[in-house]
Design an enzyme around this catalytic site. Structure first.
Site, PDB file in Angstrom:
ATOM      1  N   ASP A  67       0.819  -1.209   0.000  1.00  0.00           N
ATOM      2  CA  ASP A  67       0.000   0.000   0.000  1.00  0.00           C
ATOM      3  C   ASP A  67       0.856   1.263   0.000  1.00  0.00           C
ATOM      4  O   ASP A  67       0.482   2.281  -0.601  1.00  0.00           O
ATOM      5  CB  ASP A  67      -0.924   0.002   1.220  1.00  0.00           C
ATOM      6  CG  ASP A  67      -1.972  -1.103   1.151  1.00  0.00           C
ATOM      7  OD1 ASP A  67      -2.130  -1.701   0.075  1.00  0.00           O
ATOM      8  OD2 ASP A  67      -2.623  -1.367   2.179  1.00  0.00           O
ATOM      9  N   GLY A  68       2.003   1.213   0.665  1.00  0.00           N
ATOM     10  CA  GLY A  68       2.885   2.373   0.675  1.00  0.00           C
ATOM     11  C   GLY A  68       3.366   2.751  -0.710  1.00  0.00           C
ATOM     12  O   GLY A  68       3.436   3.948  -1.049  1.00  0.00           O
ATOM     13  N   ARG A  72       2.445   6.284  -2.549  1.00  0.00           N
ATOM     14  CA  ARG A  72       3.546   7.120  -3.059  1.00  0.00           C
ATOM     15  C   ARG A  72       3.329   7.435  -4.533  1.00  0.00           C
ATOM     16  O   ARG A  72       3.596   8.544  -4.997  1.00  0.00           O
ATOM     17  CB  ARG A  72       4.871   6.387  -2.842  1.00  0.00           C
ATOM     18  CG  ARG A  72       6.091   7.093  -3.368  1.00  0.00           C
ATOM     19  CD  ARG A  72       7.353   6.474  -2.781  1.00  0.00           C
ATOM     20  NE  ARG A  72       7.464   5.062  -3.066  1.00  0.00           N
ATOM     21  CZ  ARG A  72       7.989   4.561  -4.174  1.00  0.00           C
ATOM     22  NH1 ARG A  72       8.420   5.382  -5.118  1.00  0.00           N
ATOM     23  NH2 ARG A  72       8.089   3.260  -4.358  1.00  0.00           N
ATOM     24  N   ASN A 137      -5.690   8.317   0.925  1.00  0.00           N
ATOM     25  CA  ASN A 137      -5.962   7.576   2.155  1.00  0.00           C
ATOM     26  C   ASN A 137      -6.393   8.475   3.310  1.00  0.00           C
ATOM     27  O   ASN A 137      -7.509   8.371   3.792  1.00  0.00           O
ATOM     28  CB  ASN A 137      -4.715   6.786   2.575  1.00  0.00           C
ATOM     29  CG  ASN A 137      -4.952   5.293   2.596  1.00  0.00           C
ATOM     30  OD1 ASN A 137      -5.764   4.774   1.833  1.00  0.00           O
ATOM     31  ND2 ASN A 137      -4.252   4.591   3.454  1.00  0.00           N
ATOM     32  N   ASP A 167      -3.622  13.370  20.776  1.00  0.00           N
ATOM     33  CA  ASP A 167      -2.280  13.342  20.176  1.00  0.00           C
ATOM     34  C   ASP A 167      -2.329  13.774  18.716  1.00  0.00           C
ATOM     35  O   ASP A 167      -1.340  14.246  18.170  1.00  0.00           O
ATOM     36  CB  ASP A 167      -1.686  11.937  20.266  1.00  0.00           C
ATOM     37  CG  ASP A 167      -1.164  11.616  21.660  1.00  0.00           C
ATOM     38  OD1 ASP A 167      -1.275  12.474  22.556  1.00  0.00           O
ATOM     39  OD2 ASP A 167      -0.655  10.497  21.856  1.00  0.00           O
ATOM     40  N   THR A 178      -9.548   1.824   5.949  1.00  0.00           N
ATOM     41  CA  THR A 178      -8.927   0.532   6.273  1.00  0.00           C
ATOM     42  C   THR A 178      -7.467   0.690   6.680  1.00  0.00           C
ATOM     43  O   THR A 178      -6.767  -0.306   6.858  1.00  0.00           O
ATOM     44  CB  THR A 178      -9.005  -0.420   5.057  1.00  0.00           C
ATOM     45  OG1 THR A 178      -8.321   0.189   3.946  1.00  0.00           O
ATOM     46  CG2 THR A 178     -10.440  -0.706   4.668  1.00  0.00           C
ATOM     47  N   TYR A 180      -4.712   3.777   8.701  1.00  0.00           N
ATOM     48  CA  TYR A 180      -4.359   4.318  10.017  1.00  0.00           C
ATOM     49  C   TYR A 180      -5.604   4.559  10.862  1.00  0.00           C
ATOM     50  O   TYR A 180      -5.609   4.320  12.079  1.00  0.00           O
ATOM     51  CB  TYR A 180      -3.574   5.613   9.806  1.00  0.00           C
ATOM     52  CG  TYR A 180      -2.892   6.183  11.030  1.00  0.00           C
ATOM     53  CD1 TYR A 180      -2.805   5.476  12.228  1.00  0.00           C
ATOM     54  CD2 TYR A 180      -2.313   7.454  10.979  1.00  0.00           C
ATOM     55  CE1 TYR A 180      -2.170   6.009  13.342  1.00  0.00           C
ATOM     56  CE2 TYR A 180      -1.671   7.996  12.085  1.00  0.00           C
ATOM     57  CZ  TYR A 180      -1.608   7.278  13.263  1.00  0.00           C
ATOM     58  OH  TYR A 180      -0.971   7.811  14.352  1.00  0.00           O
ATOM     59  N   SER A 181      -6.671   5.040  10.249  1.00  0.00           N
ATOM     60  CA  SER A 181      -7.912   5.301  10.985  1.00  0.00           C
ATOM     61  C   SER A 181      -8.432   4.030  11.649  1.00  0.00           C
ATOM     62  O   SER A 181      -8.882   4.057  12.797  1.00  0.00           O
ATOM     63  CB  SER A 181      -8.972   5.872  10.029  1.00  0.00           C
ATOM     64  OG  SER A 181     -10.212   6.031  10.677  1.00  0.00           O
ATOM     65  N   SER A 183      -6.635   1.443  12.574  1.00  0.00           N
ATOM     66  CA  SER A 183      -5.721   1.115  13.682  1.00  0.00           C
ATOM     67  C   SER A 183      -6.009   1.972  14.905  1.00  0.00           C
ATOM     68  O   SER A 183      -5.775   1.543  16.043  1.00  0.00           O
ATOM     69  CB  SER A 183      -4.270   1.323  13.236  1.00  0.00           C
ATOM     70  OG  SER A 183      -3.940   0.477  12.158  1.00  0.00           O
TER      71      SER A 183
END
Length: 279
Positions: A67-68, A72, A137, A167, A178, A180-181, A183
């Site tokens: 996914d990275g 990118r 994303n 934070d 699906t 960071y949100s 997680s």
């Protein structure tokens, strides 16, 4: 009919580099003009032209990674809606379409027009009056310092809806729900749901995720500290320290186009993310 193709791959994994070399040769024999991302120069034995992603004007693009690698690519290519065929060489590769063993059949089907296009919405991001890259994303707002609290007022269509002490804050797209949100405790949105997801990171107050319509104008007014870090799709970062710290998020006019075959959203959920190992 495709005449040119761009190749983007993760450059820290030998199998991905080897597969890149093989696919470049395969495509060249098909008569396509092949451009390779310049980060691979010196890492793959190819005679084709190496160019930055910002100059990859091709008919379609193949990514070899996770996914990275996809994010990118999506944030840097000059034509946002260039179709992308995604081959999995990542840890999870939730956004990817095919596994390496099926790469050549997927390429053949693509060249023959035997595919469908899935268009994923993006978010337009503005810091003050400065336009930042679109997000496929998510957009993450934080202080840029571990454990330092961000105090922010969140407005929808010009009206305050809540204040946040956390934070950081994640503003995710349907696609990003699906990532960071999720997680951070946010919900997964069905691929047919057009919405934004607002998720706090380690909130000090009782603040759960919010699902917002994509026709909303969402403003984040940072009250403290005197700067904020904006991170888009894990690739673009910018520290903002103007007199008035405001970030605005709306639905972008641009989309990211994915080349898809039989797999669907719930196939990927079941096989790569939420439900893996539950059957």
């Amino acid at each position: 009919m495709f005449k040119s193709v761009g190749l983007v791959a993760r450059f820290d994994q030998k199998p991905a580099l080897e597969l890149t070399e093989e696919i470049v040769e395969f495509l060249a024999k098909k008569g396509l003009n092949v451009l390779i991302e310049d980060s691979l120069e010196g890492k793959v034995a190819c005679k084709q032209k190496f160019v930055p992603l910002s100059e990859m004007n091709t008919d379609f693009i193949i990514t070899i990674g996770g996914d990275g690698t996809i994010l990118r690519t999506a944030i840097n290519i000059p034509k946002p809606d260039t179709p992308i065929l995604t081959i999995n060489r990542g840890v999870r590769g939730f956004l990817t379409e095919v596994e390496p063993q099926n790469a050549y059949s997927a390429i053949e089907r693509t060249l023959n027009g035997d595919y469908k296009v899935e268009k994923s919405s993006k978010m337009a991001v503005t810091a003050g009056k400065e336009a930042l890259p679109d997000a496929l994303n998510d957009v993450v707002i934080s202080t840029g310092e571990p454990s330092k609290i961000l105090y922010a007022e969140i407005c929808k269509n010009g009206k305050p809806i809540l204040k946040c002490q956390a934070d950081g804050i994640i503003m995710g797209t349907q696609t990003g729900s699906t990532g960071y949100s999720l997680s951070a405790g946010g919900p997964v949105l069905d691929s047919e749901v057009e919405a934004f997801v607002l998720t706090p990171i380690c909130s000090l107050t009782v603040f759960h995720s919010l699902v917002l319509p994509t026709d909303s104008i969402i403003n984040f007014n940072v009250l403290r500290p005197e700067k904020m870090l904006v991170l888009i799709d894990g690739n673009y970062r910018k520290t903002i320290n103007t007199d008035r710290l405001t970030l605005t998020v709306t639905k972008s006019k641009n989309v990211t186009s994915f080349i898809r075959f039989e797999s669907n959203f719930y196939d990927r959920l079941r096989n790569r993310l939420l439900f893996k190992g539950t059957e």
